[in-house]
Design a protein around this motif. Structure first.
Motif, mmCIF file in Angstrom:
data_model
loop_
_atom_site.group_PDB
_atom_site.id
_atom_site.type_symbol
_atom_site.label_atom_id
_atom_site.label_comp_id
_atom_site.label_asym_id
_atom_site.label_seq_id
_atom_site.Cartn_x
_atom_site.Cartn_y
_atom_site.Cartn_z
ATOM 1 N N LEU A 144 46.471 30.467 45.250
ATOM 2 C CA LEU A 144 45.213 30.623 45.132
ATOM 3 C C LEU A 144 44.876 31.937 45.590
ATOM 4 C CD1 LEU A 144 42.622 28.818 44.180
ATOM 5 C CD2 LEU A 144 42.483 28.490 46.623
ATOM 6 N N GLU A 145 45.053 32.298 46.741
ATOM 7 C CA GLU A 145 44.713 33.547 47.384
ATOM 8 C C GLU A 145 45.394 34.732 46.516
ATOM 9 O OE1 GLU A 145 42.938 33.990 50.067
ATOM 10 O OE2 GLU A 145 42.964 31.794 50.494
ATOM 11 N N ILE A 146 46.391 34.616 46.196
ATOM 12 C CA ILE A 146 46.984 35.560 45.328
ATOM 13 C C ILE A 146 46.084 36.031 43.912
ATOM 14 C CG2 ILE A 146 48.829 36.600 43.834
ATOM 15 C CD1 ILE A 146 50.538 35.394 46.158
ATOM 16 N N SER A 147 45.913 34.623 43.403
ATOM 17 C CA SER A 147 45.031 34.719 42.108
ATOM 18 C C SER A 147 43.564 35.442 42.483
ATOM 19 C CB SER A 147 44.914 33.230 41.346
ATOM 20 O OG SER A 147 44.511 32.464 42.172
ATOM 21 N N GLY A 148 43.097 35.085 43.425
ATOM 22 C CA GLY A 148 41.833 35.821 43.894
ATOM 23 C C GLY A 148 42.055 37.437 43.977
ATOM 24 N N VAL A 149 43.059 37.740 44.607
ATOM 25 C CA VAL A 149 43.244 39.020 44.462
ATOM 26 C C VAL A 149 43.416 39.869 43.450
ATOM 27 C CG1 VAL A 149 44.898 40.898 45.534
ATOM 28 C CG2 VAL A 149 44.220 39.019 46.986
ATOM 29 N N LEU A 150 44.237 38.981 42.424
ATOM 30 C CA LEU A 150 44.489 39.435 40.920
ATOM 31 C C LEU A 150 43.172 39.823 40.108
ATOM 32 C CD1 LEU A 150 47.164 39.933 39.622
ATOM 33 C CD2 LEU A 150 47.048 37.506 38.692
ATOM 34 N N LEU A 151 42.262 38.587 40.424
ATOM 35 C CA LEU A 151 41.026 39.041 39.585
ATOM 36 C C LEU A 151 40.212 39.851 40.255
ATOM 37 C CD1 LEU A 151 39.510 35.340 39.573
ATOM 38 C CD2 LEU A 151 39.793 36.792 37.614
ATOM 39 N N LEU A 152 40.231 40.355 41.489
ATOM 40 C CA LEU A 152 39.555 41.649 41.914
ATOM 41 C C LEU A 152 40.149 42.799 41.491
ATOM 42 C CD1 LEU A 152 37.579 42.396 44.244
ATOM 43 C CD2 LEU A 152 39.460 42.802 45.785
ATOM 44 N N VAL A 153 41.586 42.660 41.330
ATOM 45 C CA VAL A 153 42.174 43.872 40.728
ATOM 46 C C VAL A 153 41.888 44.145 39.360
ATOM 47 C CG1 VAL A 153 44.605 44.819 40.282
ATOM 48 C CG2 VAL A 153 44.219 43.728 42.447
ATOM 49 N N SER A 154 41.756 42.965 38.656
ATOM 50 C CA SER A 154 41.615 42.988 37.348
ATOM 51 C C SER A 154 40.234 43.742 37.169
ATOM 52 C CB SER A 154 41.664 41.839 36.705
ATOM 53 O OG SER A 154 40.681 41.694 35.685
ATOM 54 N N MET A 155 39.196 43.218 37.971
ATOM 55 C CA MET A 155 37.674 43.565 37.952
ATOM 56 C C MET A 155 37.784 45.232 37.936
ATOM 57 S SD MET A 155 34.477 42.326 39.631
ATOM 58 C CE MET A 155 34.760 42.815 41.330
ATOM 59 N N VAL A 156 38.436 45.519 39.254
ATOM 60 C CA VAL A 156 38.577 46.975 39.536
ATOM 61 C C VAL A 156 39.169 47.816 38.300
ATOM 62 C CG1 VAL A 156 39.302 48.846 40.924
ATOM 63 C CG2 VAL A 156 38.562 46.550 41.991
ATOM 64 N N THR A 195 50.128 16.383 40.370
ATOM 65 C CA THR A 195 49.340 17.089 39.892
ATOM 66 C C THR A 195 49.733 18.802 40.044
ATOM 67 O OG1 THR A 195 48.134 17.142 41.928
ATOM 68 C CG2 THR A 195 47.315 15.722 40.596
ATOM 69 N N ASP A 196 50.921 19.147 40.150
ATOM 70 C CA ASP A 196 51.457 20.051 40.462
ATOM 71 C C ASP A 196 51.086 20.925 39.101
ATOM 72 O OD1 ASP A 196 52.223 19.480 42.714
ATOM 73 O OD2 ASP A 196 54.402 19.668 42.360
ATOM 74 N N GLY A 197 51.486 20.484 38.015
ATOM 75 C CA GLY A 197 51.346 20.988 36.710
ATOM 76 C C GLY A 197 49.870 21.495 36.314
ATOM 77 N N GLN A 198 48.915 20.456 37.150
ATOM 78 C CA GLN A 198 47.415 20.947 36.692
ATOM 79 C C GLN A 198 47.170 22.335 37.388
ATOM 80 O OE1 GLN A 198 44.972 17.519 36.635
ATOM 81 N NE2 GLN A 198 46.410 16.178 35.907
ATOM 82 N N ALA A 199 47.720 22.090 38.951
ATOM 83 C CA ALA A 199 47.184 23.475 39.611
ATOM 84 C C ALA A 199 47.883 24.695 38.962
ATOM 85 C CB ALA A 199 47.904 23.079 40.925
ATOM 86 N N PHE A 200 48.956 24.504 38.304
ATOM 87 C CA PHE A 200 49.601 25.614 37.687
ATOM 88 C C PHE A 200 48.639 25.935 36.426
ATOM 89 C CE2 PHE A 200 53.883 27.341 38.379
ATOM 90 C CZ PHE A 200 53.896 26.536 39.782
ATOM 91 N N GLY A 201 48.127 24.935 35.641
ATOM 92 C CA GLY A 201 47.217 25.348 34.431
ATOM 93 C C GLY A 201 46.052 26.041 34.812
ATOM 94 N N LEU A 202 45.649 25.610 36.191
ATOM 95 C CA LEU A 202 44.393 26.233 36.693
ATOM 96 C C LEU A 202 44.615 27.516 37.169
ATOM 97 C CD1 LEU A 202 41.972 25.097 37.200
ATOM 98 C CD2 LEU A 202 42.392 24.591 39.656
ATOM 99 N N PHE A 203 45.923 27.996 37.617
ATOM 100 C CA PHE A 203 46.315 29.356 38.057
ATOM 101 C C PHE A 203 46.492 30.015 36.508
ATOM 102 C CE2 PHE A 203 47.979 27.259 41.901
ATOM 103 C CZ PHE A 203 46.869 27.791 42.491
ATOM 104 N N LEU A 234 44.902 29.716 33.861
ATOM 105 C CA LEU A 234 43.503 30.287 33.239
ATOM 106 C C LEU A 234 42.942 31.492 34.349
ATOM 107 C CD1 LEU A 234 41.120 26.907 33.524
ATOM 108 C CD2 LEU A 234 42.564 28.103 31.358
ATOM 109 N N VAL A 235 43.367 31.532 35.520
ATOM 110 C CA VAL A 235 43.105 32.869 36.089
ATOM 111 C C VAL A 235 43.657 33.923 35.486
ATOM 112 C CG1 VAL A 235 43.010 34.056 38.234
ATOM 113 C CG2 VAL A 235 42.672 31.813 38.283
ATOM 114 N N ILE A 236 44.986 33.582 35.083
ATOM 115 C CA ILE A 236 45.803 34.603 34.521
ATOM 116 C C ILE A 236 45.169 35.273 33.175
ATOM 117 C CG2 ILE A 236 47.887 35.558 33.703
ATOM 118 C CD1 ILE A 236 48.048 34.997 36.564
ATOM 119 N N ALA A 237 44.602 34.283 32.690
ATOM 120 C CA ALA A 237 44.149 34.487 31.255
ATOM 121 C C ALA A 237 42.885 35.207 31.406
ATOM 122 C CB ALA A 237 43.837 32.928 30.267
#
Lengths: 270, 100, 398
Positions: free
Chosen positions: A226-238, B56-64, B66-69
């Motif tokens: 979760l933390e890493i994805s937050g950082v990733l979003l920040l990097v993407s924004m910058v 729910t691990d897969g759902q957590a992955f799905g959420l991440f 979305l972040v990647i997308a």
């Protein structure tokens, strides 16, 4: 999976490949109606294959057929429509129907999150860029494809490979025997004793507190992710801002305003 | 009740269709739309397997995912705007210098 | 038959039909009331020719919308041109499905929710539907193939994307306070009382969040002072310049339906939904049919109050300029809601998130900091800078 169903599945994918080939934009040679006919045959064959995997039909089965048909048809239109705006709109349809499938899989939170993120934010920005860059006419590069035949063959062979293996899932470990996912959530996952027996069915719905479980999972086991994805979003924004910002002229530089009579004359700011 | 295999098949189909679109289309925006389509297939797949295993691990992955997308969309669109400013076209072929 | 009608499914279907039907009428008459209120504010008479007090005006308007020639200009993208008003209309209405209209109804010994659907993620559903609301405007503006419409669409896109961020943060603050995404569970804690007199409505806990959410709702519904997408002085009609007859009417109805959905949503989140203090039928314990009707009326009254407020604002405040609009979102509302969010998380850690003094203290801190920043900031609130090229002011002033 018996050999007969496997061959039927391959047949479905062959039909689908032909359909996509005919629908892909190839200038004058595009034949969407022929492609749609092939695609319809492919969907029928596919539903015949899938119906062998369904043990006792209930209402979710019909919803599944409805939404998966919409998803596949819209996905084909995403990649074959010559106008990018329509591609983006069909993609929204894909997102909505995939979200419906996720609801059937009891992942409501993820379903709505996908709609909010994709349909509410990402696709709006896509449309924004498409509209800025392209007006209504279709340029030549949208009405021609690169190597449609080879790409369709590669894609559909891959599809057949994945789908044949996927269709063989024997749900041997069905219900939560996985203690790690129970973390600290107060909602206890459903578990019956007979988890070792491959019954071929999923017996119990997980639980009603889907949001709670996903939240607990994200906030405990995957908190680093979760933390890493937050950082990733920040990097993407910058990165996005750095890439696409307009070159701003230096301080104090002002382009000369054209004289428009009274209008446009300099006044003291109030 | 269903056996979940069919959800997996649907996700494979979405993924492969996204791949076909990625390989064939020449419009930069449609290429990135195709990758989003592949993302949709993958999200459906991980959630299917999460349902299969009853956690729910897969759902957590799905959420991440979305972040990647979202990250990908942000960067890709920034890049597309930049490329469009340079060449005035969204054609991916316009950038194949080395192509003979 | 009675069995089916009193089951949850039957009640949901009936409620969906009733809500959809009633909303058509309410939307039509809210247009009438908007015109009446505008007339009242501007010291005019307003519509008074069709029927007594002009009450049949909405019907006359509707007949006109239906029977006018439905022009589809030759230069438009026909599919999207027709799709856009339809999407606007549908998306404005499907949000109503998750609104809890009347608590619970005890019938044949079982409790039935007076709600079309009670999903686990009701709040997120409304957020998602709200996020889709921009498509009608964007597609309509683009499909019209007209520069004015296109400017309207682009303005609407940027505005909605910007105001969704503070809106989402406000909603997250309410979720943190209430601990649930289910709309009924957000109402129930609000039906208790502080010292037996004041209801525990969220508006008393977080008045600043309520205000910000109301502002963002105005912006999301494209209402004045945020109606830049259809600023008629600058853009003719904005995104609906090319529209006429029934399709224009659908845009119109969609806008008012969006206002109603937003009002119902904010009533549920901050004003206790169907709850009214000291009225015995509007308490969660009351589950008779009369109580359901009273609760619906209470929620309807709150919605009407919000609608009046929105109309009052529209005919009182001037429209924002576009850079002011953007600065209000990015430099005003987003930092404020981020601060409020962090304060709420801190209070949640100490278990103080529902104590009135602490939450109001947090709101006050954010408000005071904002005002201090505005006071010491060297930039004008209006966004005017010394080197700014002011076009048109010379003639207006001279």
């Amino acid at each position: 999976m018996t050999p007969e169903t496997a061959y039927l599945l391959y047949f479905a994918f062959a039909l689908g490949g032909a359909g996509v080939y005919f629908m892909l934009p190839r200038g004058e040679a595009t034949k969407p109606a022929v492609g749609a006919l092939f695609g319809l045959g492919s969907l029928i064959a596919l539903s015949l294959v899938l119906s062998t995997r369904i043990i006792t039909p209930d209402h979710t089965t019909y919803y599944f057929y409805l939404f998966s048909t919409i998803a596949i048809a819209a996905a084909v239109r995403v990649i074959t429509h010559p106008k990018p705006v329509y591609s983006a709109l069909y993609f929204i349809l894909v997102v909505i129907s995939v979200s419906a499938l996720l609801v059937l899989l009891e992942a409501e939170f993820l379903a709505v999150a996908a709609i909010i993120v994709y349909a509410g934010a990402i696709m709006v920005t896509y449309l924004f860029v498409i509209m800025l860059a392209q007006q209504t006419s279709t340029p030549h590069y949208d009405s021609r494809s690169r190597e449609p035949l080879l790409a369709v063959m590669a894609g559909f062979v891959l599809m057949a490979a994945i789908a044949t293996r996927s269709a063989d899932i024997a749900p041997s470990r069905v219900v939560a025997s996985d203690a790690r996912s129970q973390v600290t959530s107060p909602v206890v996952l459903v578990s019956d004793g007979a988890t070792d027996e491959p019954t071929g069915t999923i017996n119990e719905p997980l639980t009603r507190g889907n949001t709670l479980l996903v939240g607990a999972s994200v906030m405990t086991r995957y908190v680093v992710v979760l933390e890493i994805s937050g950082v990733l979003l920040l990097v993407s924004m910058v990165g996005a801002i750095a890439m696409s910002r307009k070159r701003v002229p230096m301080e104090g530089y002002r382009p000369a305003a054209p004289p428009l009579g009274q209008i446009g004359k300099e006044v003291e700011p109030y | 009740m269903n056996s979940l295999a069919e959800y997996s098949v649907i996700s494979a189909i979405l993924f492969a269709l996204g791949l076909v679109g990625f390989l064939t289309r020449r419009n930069l925006i449609v290429i990135f739309l195709s990758t989003e389509l592949m993302f949709q297939g993958i999200v459906l797949n991980v959630v299917t397997y999460a349902r299969l295993h009853g956690n729910t691990d897969g759902q957590a992955f799905g959420l991440f995912m979305l972040v990647i997308a979202a990250v990908e969309a942000g960067l890709a669109l920034g890049m597309i705007v930049l490329l469009y400013r340079r060449r005035g076209t969204l054609d991916a072929e316009a950038w194949s210098f080395m192509h003979g | 038959m009675w069995e089916f009608l009193t089951s949850q499914m039957g009640v949901s279907i009936m409620l969906a039909a009733v809500v959809f039907g009633v909303m058509q009428g309410v939307v039509a008459y809210s247009i009438y009331f908007e015109r009446k209120i505008a007339a009242w504010i501007q010291d005019r008479c307003g519509p008074n020719r069709v029927g007594p007090f002009g009450l049949l005006q909405p019907i006359a308007d509707g007949v006109k919308f239906i029977f006018k020639e439905d022009v589809i200009p030759g230069h438009v993208d026909k599919v999207l041109f027709v799709l856009a008003p339809t999407m606007m209309f549908i998306i404005a209405f499907i949000g109503l499905a998750a609104i809890p209209w009347g608590g619970q109804w005890l019938v044949d010994g079982k409790l039935v929710n007076i709600q079309v659907s009670n999903p686990d993620i009701g709040l997120l559903y409304l957020l998602g539907v709200g996020g889709m609301g921009v498509y009608g405007v964007v597609l309509g503006g683009w499909a019209s193939n007209n520069k004015y419409s296109f400017y309207g669409a682009i303005r609407a896109t940027a505005q909605m994307l910007s105001y969704e961020i503070p809106m989402g943060l406000c909603i997250v603050i309410v979720v943190l306070t209430m601990g649930s995404l289910r709309l009924e569970e957000i109402i129930l804690p609000q039906t208790a009382y502080w010292s037996g007199a004041i209801p525990k409505w969220n508006i008393f806990l977080h008045p600043l969040v309520f205000l910000i959410l109301f502002i963002t709702m105005l912006a999301e519904a494209n209402r004045a002072p945020f109606d830049l997408a259809e600023a008629e002085q600058e853009l003719v009609g904005g995104f609906h310049t090319e529209y006429s007859a029934l399709k224009f009417g659908m845009f119109f109805l969609g806008e008012y339906a969006h206002m109603i959905t937003a009002s119902a949503f904010i009533s549920v989140m901050f004003l206790g939904g169907w709850h009214l203090p000291w009225l015995p039928w509007a308490q969660p314990e009351a589950t008779s049919f009369a109580a359901v009707i009273v609760k619906m009326l209470v929620l309807g009254g709150k919605i009407a109050g919000f609608l009046f407020l929105m109309m009052w604002i529209r005919w009182t405040l001037p429209r924002f300029r576009f850079d002011q609009l953007m600065r209000l979102a990015w430099l005003g509302l987003i930092p404020m809601t981020l601060g409020l969010f962090m304060i709420t998380v801190g209070l949640l850690y100490f278990g103080l998130h529902r104590s009135w003094a602490w939450t109001c203290g947090g709101d006050t801190v954010v408000l005071v900091l904002t005002l201090m920043y505005v006071a010491v900031s060297r930039r004008e609130v209006s966004g005017r800078t010394p080197g700014m090229n002011v076009i048109g002011v010379g003639t207006a002033a001279g």
